[in-house]
Write an enzyme that holds these catalytic residues in place. Sequence first.
Site, PDB file in Angstrom:
ATOM      1  N   CYS A 119     -22.192 -32.816   0.065  1.00  0.00           N
ATOM      2  CA  CYS A 119     -23.358 -31.937  -0.115  1.00  0.00           C
ATOM      3  C   CYS A 119     -24.612 -32.602   0.448  1.00  0.00           C
ATOM      4  O   CYS A 119     -25.412 -31.960   1.124  1.00  0.00           O
ATOM      5  CB  CYS A 119     -23.584 -31.622  -1.594  1.00  0.00           C
ATOM      6  SG  CYS A 119     -22.225 -30.730  -2.371  1.00  0.00           S
ATOM      7  N   CYS A 126     -22.788 -35.110  -5.106  1.00  0.00           N
ATOM      8  CA  CYS A 126     -21.705 -34.845  -4.150  1.00  0.00           C
ATOM      9  C   CYS A 126     -22.076 -35.371  -2.754  1.00  0.00           C
ATOM     10  O   CYS A 126     -23.032 -34.880  -2.149  1.00  0.00           O
ATOM     11  CB  CYS A 126     -21.443 -33.344  -4.123  1.00  0.00           C
ATOM     12  SG  CYS A 126     -20.410 -32.775  -2.769  1.00  0.00           S
TER      13      CYS A 126
END
Length: 139
Positions: free
Chosen positions: A61, A58
């Site tokens: 992230c 991600c």
Amino acid sequence: MGNCSGKANAGEDEPDHKVDFSGGNVHVITSRESWDAKLSEASKDGRTVVVNFSASWCGPCRMIAPFYTELSEKYPALAFLTIDVDELSEFSSSWDIRATPTFFFLKDKKQVDKLLGANKPELEKKVIAFADSAVQCSQ
């Protein structure tokens, strides 16, 4: 602000780019046992727990991970945990994680707040608020 809600093209661009979610005062949770231990420890100490549900594939992230580590060093009155939703998928599902990153704030093992997405200003605001209340409670 961004979040990831699916694994589209996961790993295609960066096959081996694993982000290091540990560092600073962040504890990476790799089992239900380590989760229970960290929550019990924080509860015993009266500390608020900040939990980052993330995924290595991600982008948002990966972007917020260094900032999260920085917050963990700046606010040691809080306990900072990270869970990789792929490594603990069943556990993450029990928290109804639909997008990453998702941040939970827990006090006495109960959810007191939540933040969805890699929103640095909002994450910092919430962390400061909980850190301030922790300092006031300890005086």
